[in-house]
Scaffold this motif. Sequence first.
Motif, PDB file in Angstrom:
ATOM      1  N   GLN A 135     -23.715  13.499 -27.887  1.00  0.00           N
ATOM      2  CA  GLN A 135     -25.019  12.993 -27.464  1.00  0.00           C
ATOM      3  C   GLN A 135     -25.856  12.590 -28.675  1.00  0.00           C
ATOM      4  OE1 GLN A 135     -26.632  16.216 -25.131  1.00  0.00           O
ATOM      5  NE2 GLN A 135     -25.696  15.485 -23.246  1.00  0.00           N
ATOM      6  N   LEU A 136     -25.852  13.438 -29.707  1.00  0.00           N
ATOM      7  CA  LEU A 136     -26.606  13.143 -30.926  1.00  0.00           C
ATOM      8  C   LEU A 136     -26.064  11.885 -31.599  1.00  0.00           C
ATOM      9  CD1 LEU A 136     -28.676  13.948 -33.118  1.00  0.00           C
ATOM     10  CD2 LEU A 136     -26.894  15.394 -34.126  1.00  0.00           C
ATOM     11  N   SER A 137     -24.756  11.756 -31.671  1.00  0.00           N
ATOM     12  CA  SER A 137     -24.133  10.605 -32.322  1.00  0.00           C
ATOM     13  C   SER A 137     -24.469   9.307 -31.617  1.00  0.00           C
ATOM     14  CB  SER A 137     -22.612  10.784 -32.363  1.00  0.00           C
ATOM     15  OG  SER A 137     -22.255  11.909 -33.129  1.00  0.00           O
ATOM     16  N   CYS A 138     -24.474   9.356 -30.284  1.00  0.00           N
ATOM     17  CA  CYS A 138     -24.790   8.156 -29.506  1.00  0.00           C
ATOM     18  C   CYS A 138     -26.253   7.765 -29.708  1.00  0.00           C
ATOM     19  CB  CYS A 138     -24.494   8.404 -28.035  1.00  0.00           C
ATOM     20  SG  CYS A 138     -24.592   6.931 -27.000  1.00  0.00           S
ATOM     21  N   ALA A 139     -27.151   8.767 -29.669  1.00  0.00           N
ATOM     22  CA  ALA A 139     -28.578   8.491 -29.835  1.00  0.00           C
ATOM     23  C   ALA A 139     -28.888   7.966 -31.234  1.00  0.00           C
ATOM     24  CB  ALA A 139     -29.384   9.762 -29.552  1.00  0.00           C
ATOM     25  N   ALA A 140     -28.165   8.463 -32.241  1.00  0.00           N
ATOM     26  CA  ALA A 140     -28.417   8.065 -33.631  1.00  0.00           C
ATOM     27  C   ALA A 140     -27.681   6.789 -34.013  1.00  0.00           C
ATOM     28  CB  ALA A 140     -28.000   9.205 -34.571  1.00  0.00           C
ATOM     29  N   GLY A 141     -26.769   6.341 -33.154  1.00  0.00           N
ATOM     30  CA  GLY A 141     -26.031   5.120 -33.460  1.00  0.00           C
ATOM     31  C   GLY A 141     -24.861   5.324 -34.396  1.00  0.00           C
ATOM     32  N   TRP A 142     -24.422   6.557 -34.582  1.00  0.00           N
ATOM     33  CA  TRP A 142     -23.280   6.820 -35.459  1.00  0.00           C
ATOM     34  C   TRP A 142     -21.972   6.387 -34.801  1.00  0.00           C
ATOM     35  CZ3 TRP A 142     -25.185  12.531 -36.064  1.00  0.00           C
ATOM     36  CH2 TRP A 142     -26.343  12.531 -36.856  1.00  0.00           C
ATOM     37  N   GLU A 196     -19.775   2.368 -26.404  1.00  0.00           N
ATOM     38  CA  GLU A 196     -18.503   1.977 -25.802  1.00  0.00           C
ATOM     39  C   GLU A 196     -17.402   2.991 -26.092  1.00  0.00           C
ATOM     40  OE1 GLU A 196     -20.406   0.012 -27.645  1.00  0.00           O
ATOM     41  OE2 GLU A 196     -21.187  -1.311 -26.067  1.00  0.00           O
ATOM     42  N   SER A 197     -17.556   3.737 -27.178  1.00  0.00           N
ATOM     43  CA  SER A 197     -16.536   4.717 -27.542  1.00  0.00           C
ATOM     44  C   SER A 197     -16.410   5.830 -26.518  1.00  0.00           C
ATOM     45  CB  SER A 197     -16.860   5.336 -28.911  1.00  0.00           C
ATOM     46  OG  SER A 197     -16.923   4.359 -29.916  1.00  0.00           O
ATOM     47  N   PHE A 198     -17.472   6.036 -25.742  1.00  0.00           N
ATOM     48  CA  PHE A 198     -17.480   7.142 -24.789  1.00  0.00           C
ATOM     49  C   PHE A 198     -17.028   6.728 -23.389  1.00  0.00           C
ATOM     50  CE2 PHE A 198     -20.750   8.167 -27.995  1.00  0.00           C
ATOM     51  CZ  PHE A 198     -20.195   9.346 -28.483  1.00  0.00           C
ATOM     52  N   LEU A 199     -16.719   5.441 -23.213  1.00  0.00           N
ATOM     53  CA  LEU A 199     -16.232   5.000 -21.913  1.00  0.00           C
ATOM     54  C   LEU A 199     -14.873   5.644 -21.626  1.00  0.00           C
ATOM     55  CD1 LEU A 199     -17.117   1.189 -22.046  1.00  0.00           C
ATOM     56  CD2 LEU A 199     -18.389   3.032 -20.920  1.00  0.00           C
ATOM     57  N   THR A 200     -14.719   6.185 -20.440  1.00  0.00           N
ATOM     58  CA  THR A 200     -13.476   6.859 -20.094  1.00  0.00           C
ATOM     59  C   THR A 200     -13.199   6.736 -18.604  1.00  0.00           C
ATOM     60  OG1 THR A 200     -12.343   9.005 -20.048  1.00  0.00           O
ATOM     61  CG2 THR A 200     -14.736   9.047 -19.828  1.00  0.00           C
ATOM     62  N   ASP A 218      -8.715  11.356 -27.193  1.00  0.00           N
ATOM     63  CA  ASP A 218      -8.471  11.941 -28.514  1.00  0.00           C
ATOM     64  C   ASP A 218      -9.005  11.031 -29.624  1.00  0.00           C
ATOM     65  OD1 ASP A 218      -7.277  14.205 -27.474  1.00  0.00           O
ATOM     66  OD2 ASP A 218      -5.241  13.424 -27.639  1.00  0.00           O
ATOM     67  N   ASN A 219      -8.945   9.719 -29.420  1.00  0.00           N
ATOM     68  CA  ASN A 219      -9.468   8.791 -30.426  1.00  0.00           C
ATOM     69  C   ASN A 219     -10.973   8.954 -30.589  1.00  0.00           C
ATOM     70  OD1 ASN A 219      -6.970   7.673 -30.995  1.00  0.00           O
ATOM     71  ND2 ASN A 219      -7.195   6.008 -29.516  1.00  0.00           N
ATOM     72  N   THR A 220     -11.677   9.125 -29.468  1.00  0.00           N
ATOM     73  CA  THR A 220     -13.123   9.346 -29.532  1.00  0.00           C
ATOM     74  C   THR A 220     -13.431  10.671 -30.226  1.00  0.00           C
ATOM     75  OG1 THR A 220     -13.521   8.058 -27.526  1.00  0.00           O
ATOM     76  CG2 THR A 220     -15.225   9.637 -28.159  1.00  0.00           C
TER      77      THR A 220
END
Length: 250
Positions: free
Chosen positions: A45-52, A56-60, A69-71
């Motif tokens: 959640q922190l990574s998504c909010a901060a833009g790190w 799209e990486s969290f789409l599953t 595993d890649n995410t």
Amino acid sequence: MATPTARPLAFVALIGPPGVGKSTASGRLAEAYGARLFRLREFAQLSCAAGWVTPESFLTNDLLGWFSDNTVEALIGEAFLRGRFPLSSLVVCENFPGTAEQVHILRRTAQWLGAPLSIVELNADDDVLRARVDNRWVCGTCEPDLDGQPHRPAQPSLEDTGRCQGCGQRLSRRQSDDPKAFARRLERYRNRLSGIRAAADSFGVSYQQIDTTNSDPADLSRLLRDLSPACLTGVKNDIDNVGAAPAPAR
């Protein structure tokens, strides 16, 4: 990138089925050692909010919403190799790794940082797990959550068990504790456990099992007694100073 000199002295990963008490046990270990508590979901959640990491990486397509595993590898890299997660003498990973490949990811990261890794599997009878889940509550005020799904167990008030002891607000149930969701999560965990154990064995990762069927996961003295010395290698705190917990036999 972080340098190997700025590192935790040890990683302890706590895994186990839903309801076994991972959040309770990891919180107690963090309190005892001043450790940093790493929860993959919270860091995501922190990574998504901060833009790190891109959204799209969290789409599953996973029915339980679990990351690929890649995410997970991208998140672990951001957390520990790019220095996004503050390190301390002990990092406790709660409910991670969740697959055999994630064992490899965490082991490789710990090796790069020069830190020992131990995996502790908590387990309990299925009837005990269901009873614990049925009696588990969370507080959306004490644990604000970007997805509206607080996770950490909350302590009910003695005067009104439907309210939080800390803030007085109404408690709620975890969405993932719905009986059908619980059954799917338990099945998923059981199906992946043999692979996790095999990966730890093949990689030479310290691995042990602790049965909490007849004990409270919050019983720190029991938990510390059962942890192998390898799990606490390099931790600065003197175990004799942690409550009434005896030092583990060596």
